[in-house]
Motif scaffolding. Sequence first.
Motif, PDB file in Angstrom:
ATOM      1  N   ASP A 122       0.804  -1.223   0.000  1.00  0.00           N
ATOM      2  CA  ASP A 122       0.000   0.000   0.000  1.00  0.00           C
ATOM      3  C   ASP A 122       0.841   1.279   0.000  1.00  0.00           C
ATOM      4  OD1 ASP A 122      -2.523   1.263   0.056  1.00  0.00           O
ATOM      5  OD2 ASP A 122      -2.242   1.703   2.192  1.00  0.00           O
ATOM      6  N   CYS A 123       2.110   1.181   0.323  1.00  0.00           N
ATOM      7  CA  CYS A 123       2.923   2.393   0.463  1.00  0.00           C
ATOM      8  C   CYS A 123       3.435   2.862  -0.906  1.00  0.00           C
ATOM      9  CB  CYS A 123       4.100   2.132   1.408  1.00  0.00           C
ATOM     10  SG  CYS A 123       5.374   1.059   0.707  1.00  0.00           S
ATOM     11  N   PHE A 124       4.100   4.001  -0.907  1.00  0.00           N
ATOM     12  CA  PHE A 124       4.700   4.593  -2.110  1.00  0.00           C
ATOM     13  C   PHE A 124       5.487   3.556  -2.914  1.00  0.00           C
ATOM     14  CE2 PHE A 124       8.361   6.553  -4.157  1.00  0.00           C
ATOM     15  CZ  PHE A 124       7.822   7.669  -4.797  1.00  0.00           C
ATOM     16  N   PHE A 125       6.352   2.804  -2.233  1.00  0.00           N
ATOM     17  CA  PHE A 125       7.236   1.861  -2.923  1.00  0.00           C
ATOM     18  C   PHE A 125       6.487   0.624  -3.416  1.00  0.00           C
ATOM     19  CE2 PHE A 125       9.860   4.486  -0.189  1.00  0.00           C
ATOM     20  CZ  PHE A 125      10.807   4.938  -1.102  1.00  0.00           C
ATOM     21  N   LEU A 140       8.076  -1.941  -5.990  1.00  0.00           N
ATOM     22  CA  LEU A 140       9.340  -2.081  -5.257  1.00  0.00           C
ATOM     23  C   LEU A 140       9.046  -2.594  -3.847  1.00  0.00           C
ATOM     24  CD1 LEU A 140      10.861   1.330  -6.424  1.00  0.00           C
ATOM     25  CD2 LEU A 140      11.578  -0.946  -7.177  1.00  0.00           C
ATOM     26  N   GLN A 141       8.397  -3.762  -3.793  1.00  0.00           N
ATOM     27  CA  GLN A 141       7.990  -4.313  -2.492  1.00  0.00           C
ATOM     28  C   GLN A 141       9.169  -4.576  -1.567  1.00  0.00           C
ATOM     29  OE1 GLN A 141       6.643  -5.203  -5.365  1.00  0.00           O
ATOM     30  NE2 GLN A 141       4.433  -5.459  -5.135  1.00  0.00           N
ATOM     31  N   ASN A 142      10.350  -4.796  -2.158  1.00  0.00           N
ATOM     32  CA  ASN A 142      11.534  -5.025  -1.315  1.00  0.00           C
ATOM     33  C   ASN A 142      11.921  -3.761  -0.548  1.00  0.00           C
ATOM     34  OD1 ASN A 142      12.171  -4.036  -3.985  1.00  0.00           O
ATOM     35  ND2 ASN A 142      14.328  -4.275  -3.479  1.00  0.00           N
ATOM     36  N   LEU A 143      11.460  -2.592  -1.026  1.00  0.00           N
ATOM     37  CA  LEU A 143      11.779  -1.330  -0.359  1.00  0.00           C
ATOM     38  C   LEU A 143      10.590  -0.817   0.455  1.00  0.00           C
ATOM     39  CD1 LEU A 143      13.724   0.474  -3.247  1.00  0.00           C
ATOM     40  CD2 LEU A 143      14.644  -0.941  -1.397  1.00  0.00           C
ATOM     41  N   CYS A 144       9.612  -1.655   0.665  1.00  0.00           N
ATOM     42  CA  CYS A 144       8.399  -1.287   1.410  1.00  0.00           C
ATOM     43  C   CYS A 144       8.745  -0.507   2.673  1.00  0.00           C
ATOM     44  CB  CYS A 144       7.631  -2.558   1.777  1.00  0.00           C
ATOM     45  SG  CYS A 144       6.217  -2.264   2.854  1.00  0.00           S
ATOM     46  N   GLU A 145       7.967   0.561   2.924  1.00  0.00           N
ATOM     47  CA  GLU A 145       8.207   1.391   4.116  1.00  0.00           C
ATOM     48  C   GLU A 145       7.816   0.655   5.389  1.00  0.00           C
ATOM     49  OE1 GLU A 145       5.818   4.767   3.052  1.00  0.00           O
ATOM     50  OE2 GLU A 145       7.521   5.798   2.127  1.00  0.00           O
ATOM     51  N   ASP A 146       7.070  -0.411   5.241  1.00  0.00           N
ATOM     52  CA  ASP A 146       6.569  -1.132   6.412  1.00  0.00           C
ATOM     53  C   ASP A 146       6.780  -2.643   6.208  1.00  0.00           C
ATOM     54  OD1 ASP A 146       5.223  -1.710   8.770  1.00  0.00           O
ATOM     55  OD2 ASP A 146       3.271  -1.795   7.775  1.00  0.00           O
ATOM     56  N   LEU A 147       7.972  -2.999   5.731  1.00  0.00           N
ATOM     57  CA  LEU A 147       8.266  -4.408   5.483  1.00  0.00           C
ATOM     58  C   LEU A 147       8.230  -5.158   6.813  1.00  0.00           C
ATOM     59  CD1 LEU A 147       9.021  -6.051   2.938  1.00  0.00           C
ATOM     60  CD2 LEU A 147      11.423  -5.593   3.445  1.00  0.00           C
ATOM     61  N   LEU A 148       7.412  -6.187   6.873  1.00  0.00           N
ATOM     62  CA  LEU A 148       7.287  -6.958   8.111  1.00  0.00           C
ATOM     63  C   LEU A 148       8.250  -8.141   8.069  1.00  0.00           C
ATOM     64  CD1 LEU A 148       5.631  -7.676  10.753  1.00  0.00           C
ATOM     65  CD2 LEU A 148       4.281  -9.160   9.245  1.00  0.00           C
TER      66      LEU A 148
END
Length: 346
Positions: free
Chosen positions: A97-100, A105-113
């Motif tokens: 859902d975030c910008f990335f 660019l899911q690897n750069l997710c702002e909220d990678l769990l």
Amino acid sequence: MNNHMMAAVLYGKEHLQVEPVAVPTIGSGDILVRVKVALTCGTDVKVFRRGYHARMIVPPAVFGHELAGDVVAVGEDVTRFSVGQRVVASNSAPCEDCFFCRRGLQNLCEDLLFNNGAYAEYIRIPARIVERNTYEIPSHVGYHDAALAEPLACVVRGFEECAPHEGDTIAIIGLGPIGLMFVKLAKLWGCRVVAVGRRQQQLARAQALGADELVVAGEHSDPVKAIRNLTHGRGADIAIEAVGKPQTWQWAANMVRRGGTVNFFGGCPNDSTVNLDTALLHYSEITCKASFHHTPTSMQEALDIISSGGIRARDFVEAEESLENLTRVMFRLAEGGTSFKTAIIP
Ligand SMILES: [Zn+2]
Ligand SMILES: [Zn+2]
């Protein structure tokens, strides 16, 4: 089920203890997995030596992130999995859902769990990873092979980021498990591989996996010159750095041809800097990439490659050890120089 299990708990720098802890309780979207195989990873060794990883694990915490096992319990809202299934779960899942994430660019997710705790009898897989980054293991694929999906996903993504073509000359610097996976993957793509490494044993492994030429990176050798000699002076089409040292980053940038691509794949120690020849980068139009982590898409791709037999655990996993021996295994791996992973059987 007994409500205690054995698990490795990381307390800090080189302080790891295998001890009884409570079996994780699961929420409505989680699953509980009985770990059949947990693989050691260079990142775990780094974290063990340093005592923490700002993004991935803050001690005290259960440890380990490459695993395959059996689903033994599912939360009431879980529909994708059921008890008895064999699964491989990734160590992370993006928010989508975030910008990335919205830019792929899911690897750069702002909220990678992130999830840890593979060096244990049981691991809780949190809902988000259950939904987005957990996969059933095809029946003909073993647990050891399936557990390679996570590290291979990083390699698959890093390799594809370089936009390789069949017949390209790929220089791969560093022949630990990750570098060797690059060797094997590049061969599956039909590339010519030049493997650059220090130790005889690692070079021999690279050759066994199909490397076309070997370059010894020793005190008295110049790998950049060696690569140029092997490419009519032009340089490699693609150079992949899988060591994580400023010097090898420099080599990588200096050994590609005009218009070539470098992937600085190996993470250097914090606060490292590298000197790059600006004229070389500019006039030779060198593309510099640096790949971090993986995405759900690259996880699926990795599992497909494993499933088709392209990448097999026996090429990358040397020994099996019990969970009780994990600390000893970590100290041994911390000495460096091995091209193999160890399978921990909890
Ligand atoms: Zn890993
Ligand atoms: Zn995100």
